[in-house]
Design an enzyme around this catalytic site. Structure first.
Site, PDB file in Angstrom:
ATOM      1  N   ASN A 119      18.687   3.046  26.149  1.00 53.03           N
ATOM      2  CA  ASN A 119      17.878   4.250  26.005  1.00 53.03           C
ATOM      3  C   ASN A 119      16.682   3.967  25.113  1.00 53.03           C
ATOM      4  O   ASN A 119      16.713   3.060  24.278  1.00 53.03           O
ATOM      5  CB  ASN A 119      18.698   5.389  25.384  1.00 53.03           C
ATOM      6  CG  ASN A 119      19.574   6.093  26.413  1.00 53.03           C
ATOM      7  OD1 ASN A 119      19.528   5.788  27.589  1.00 53.03           O
ATOM      8  ND2 ASN A 119      20.382   7.028  25.945  1.00 53.03           N
ATOM      9  N   ALA A 130      21.964   8.658  17.165  1.00 54.37           N
ATOM     10  CA  ALA A 130      21.781   7.529  18.076  1.00 54.37           C
ATOM     11  C   ALA A 130      21.599   7.973  19.524  1.00 54.37           C
ATOM     12  O   ALA A 130      22.218   8.937  19.980  1.00 54.37           O
ATOM     13  CB  ALA A 130      22.973   6.585  17.973  1.00 54.37           C
ATOM     14  N   ASP A 132      24.309   6.776  28.379  1.00 55.05           N
ATOM     15  CA  ASP A 132      25.313   7.609  29.044  1.00 55.05           C
ATOM     16  C   ASP A 132      26.147   6.822  30.055  1.00 55.05           C
ATOM     17  O   ASP A 132      27.245   7.248  30.418  1.00 55.05           O
ATOM     18  CB  ASP A 132      24.628   8.780  29.763  1.00 55.05           C
ATOM     19  CG  ASP A 132      23.966   9.730  28.782  1.00 55.05           C
ATOM     20  OD1 ASP A 132      24.628  10.115  27.813  1.00 55.05           O
ATOM     21  OD2 ASP A 132      22.788  10.067  28.973  1.00 55.05           O
ATOM     22  N   LYS A 183      24.606 -15.187  34.777  1.00 57.88           N
ATOM     23  CA  LYS A 183      23.365 -14.493  35.125  1.00 57.88           C
ATOM     24  C   LYS A 183      23.316 -14.225  36.623  1.00 57.88           C
ATOM     25  O   LYS A 183      23.560 -15.122  37.440  1.00 57.88           O
ATOM     26  CB  LYS A 183      22.164 -15.326  34.701  1.00 57.88           C
ATOM     27  CG  LYS A 183      20.834 -14.705  35.067  1.00 57.88           C
ATOM     28  CD  LYS A 183      19.677 -15.631  34.738  1.00 57.88           C
ATOM     29  CE  LYS A 183      18.361 -15.049  35.255  1.00 57.88           C
ATOM     30  NZ  LYS A 183      17.234 -15.969  35.024  1.00 57.88           N
ATOM     31  N   ILE A 207      30.607   9.535  22.059  1.00 56.62           N
ATOM     32  CA  ILE A 207      31.004   9.385  20.661  1.00 56.62           C
ATOM     33  C   ILE A 207      31.214  10.733  19.987  1.00 56.62           C
ATOM     34  O   ILE A 207      32.229  10.971  19.323  1.00 56.62           O
ATOM     35  CB  ILE A 207      29.957   8.552  19.896  1.00 56.62           C
ATOM     36  CG1 ILE A 207      29.920   7.129  20.460  1.00 56.62           C
ATOM     37  CG2 ILE A 207      30.272   8.528  18.398  1.00 56.62           C
ATOM     38  CD1 ILE A 207      28.816   6.266  19.881  1.00 56.62           C
ATOM     39  N   PHE A 209      22.518  15.225  17.670  1.00 54.35           N
ATOM     40  CA  PHE A 209      21.157  15.308  18.206  1.00 54.35           C
ATOM     41  C   PHE A 209      21.216  15.303  19.724  1.00 54.35           C
ATOM     42  O   PHE A 209      22.103  14.688  20.322  1.00 54.35           O
ATOM     43  CB  PHE A 209      20.317  14.117  17.726  1.00 54.35           C
ATOM     44  CG  PHE A 209      19.573  14.365  16.449  1.00 54.35           C
ATOM     45  CD1 PHE A 209      18.189  14.395  16.420  1.00 54.35           C
ATOM     46  CD2 PHE A 209      20.262  14.555  15.258  1.00 54.35           C
ATOM     47  CE1 PHE A 209      17.499  14.624  15.243  1.00 54.35           C
ATOM     48  CE2 PHE A 209      19.588  14.780  14.068  1.00 54.35           C
ATOM     49  CZ  PHE A 209      18.197  14.818  14.069  1.00 54.35           C
ATOM     50  N   LYS A 251      25.598  21.997  25.785  1.00 53.91           N
ATOM     51  CA  LYS A 251      26.158  20.920  24.971  1.00 53.91           C
ATOM     52  C   LYS A 251      26.948  21.476  23.789  1.00 53.91           C
ATOM     53  O   LYS A 251      27.987  20.930  23.409  1.00 53.91           O
ATOM     54  CB  LYS A 251      25.042  20.002  24.477  1.00 53.91           C
ATOM     55  CG  LYS A 251      24.447  19.145  25.583  1.00 53.91           C
ATOM     56  CD  LYS A 251      23.401  18.185  25.067  1.00 53.91           C
ATOM     57  CE  LYS A 251      22.860  17.346  26.222  1.00 53.91           C
ATOM     58  NZ  LYS A 251      21.832  16.380  25.797  1.00 53.91           N
TER      59      LYS A 251
END
Length: 399
Positions: A211, A275, A279, A289, A307, A325, A339
């Site tokens: 993010n 943080a 998601d 790779k 979390i 947040f 939320k």
């Protein structure tokens, strides 16, 4: 708090015309019961005398860095170690620049650089000097490092110009100091966890999803809480931000790492979850790779750990005050309410992160504080000011 009995203050007077106000401020602080040590810079001696300062402070005045007798006992270090707080009044543009850039060419600046105590500066300068971009950059820098700024006021300055830059009146500054000790005592000894920055979810050894987050807001909150005496642990994803003074840092990468770190450090009094946790994560990590091929490549994603949800529903480790947040770009209030209803949290701070706000990697933020009882939109302010405002709200909560 209505007095400063048993409070030890190191008072630094720098060389500006407003130095005469420092004499009245010293008188007021003594009247309130404070114990004072005073450093007078050489330039300050052009405006006030050592005799007048020592008589009012009822203590010796210090001014020489290279006083061999005092420096035998590391005088410039002990001056700040023996104090509860350090006050610089007036704080000229010159001494602010020295604090911001780590210059220690006299007793005052060396003591400030060596200080491990809260520092309050009381700026005083010409309005153009105050508004100069260099001065503002210096102020922003020292705020990031935990310095408190009292003022300046608006009015006529000594040069005859009107504007922002006038030193606040001694009665205002003494009240500010009283309030500082009152606020500091409210959170001193409490514990906090702050999460910050992004999480990084690997796809293969060289690729990942993440993010957008610089960590600036979370680091500012950790710094602000530490300033108020909170034992603060900062659990951070990848970030280039400087670790705030007095803050324990735990560095993590993935959401799972962050969740495990939060659990290990819990329980605490205050949890601020800033943080930008990814998601989703890849369903199957590839140890080698993934080779580039022509055409489309599909990567299956699964929901990541939440979390805030896990911590909020675990009564054994849930903080006494849980603040989360949420970054939003549309239907901000409605999405935030959803939320709030999903998680057992106390406060939700909503970031408006639309591109026009320039929040990501910027120094400003526009937030809304939502509690179970109210929703308040704050004006646009620096992330440092947002952090201090959150600390003020936390103080009120615990009162």
């Amino acid at each position: 708090m209505n007095n400063l009995k048993n409070k030890k203050i190191l008072f630094i007077i720098s060389g500006g015309i407003a130095a005469y106000k420092s004499l009245e401020l010293i008188r007021l602080l003594k009247k309130l019961g404070a114990e004072l040590e005073v450093i007078l810079t050489d330039s300050a001696k052009n405006f006030i005398t050592e005799l007048s300062v020592s008589q009012l402070a009822q203590s010796e005045v210090h001014s020489e860095l290279f006083d061999y007798k005092k420096e035998l006992n590391m005088g410039h270090i002990n001056l700040s170690r023996n104090a509860d707080i350090v006050i610089v009044a007036p704080a000229t543009a010159n001494i602010i620049a020295k604090i911001a850039n780590g210059i220690s060419d006299n007793l005052a600046s060396a003591t400030l650089l060596a200080s491990n105590k809260p520092i309050i500066i009381v700026p005083a300068m010409n309005p153009q000097m105050w508004n100069n971009p260099t001065t503002q950059e210096n102020l922003n820098k020292i705020q990031k490092h935990g310095t408190y700024i009292c003022g300046p006021g608006v009015g006529e300055t000594a040069c005859g110009e009107n504007g922002l830059g006038r030193m606040e009146e001694p009665t205002y500054v003494s009240e500010y100091i009283l309030n500082f000790f009152a606020r500091y005592s409210k959170l001193n000894g409490k514990s906090a966890i702050v999460t910050a920055g992004p999480t990084v979810e690997p796809i293969d050894p060289v690729r990942y999803i993440s993010n957008n987050s610089s960590g600036k807001q979370g680091y500012a909150i950790a710094s602000s809480l530490a300033k108020y005496g909170v034992k603060t642990t900062l659990i951070s994803g990848p970030s280039s931000e400087k670790v705030p003074d007095g803050v324990k840092i735990i560095r993590v990468k993935t959401a799972e790492d962050m969740l495990n770190a939060v659990k290990r450090e819990s329980p605490v009094d205050i949890g601020v979850f800033v943080a930008a946790v990814a998601d989703w994560k890849v369903k199957k990590y590839t140890k080698q790779k993934i080779k580039k091929t022509t055409g489309e490549v599909s990567i299956e994603l699964v929901e990541n750990v939440n979390i805030v949800d896990e911590i909020s529903r675990n009564k054994k480790i849930k903080p006494k005050l849980l603040i989360a947040f949420a970054a939003e770009t549309e239907n901000i209030i409605n999405n935030a309410k959803k939320k709030m209803s999903k998680n057992i949290i106390d406060w939700l701070i909503i970031n408006d992160v639309t591109e026009s706000k320039k929040v990501f990697d910027g120094d400003y933020n526009t937030v809304i504080l939502m509690t179970k009882d109210s929703t308040k939109k704050w004006k646009k302010m620096t992330k440092i000011d947002v952090a201090d405002q959150i600390s003020e709200q936390i103080i009120e909560y615990f009162q």
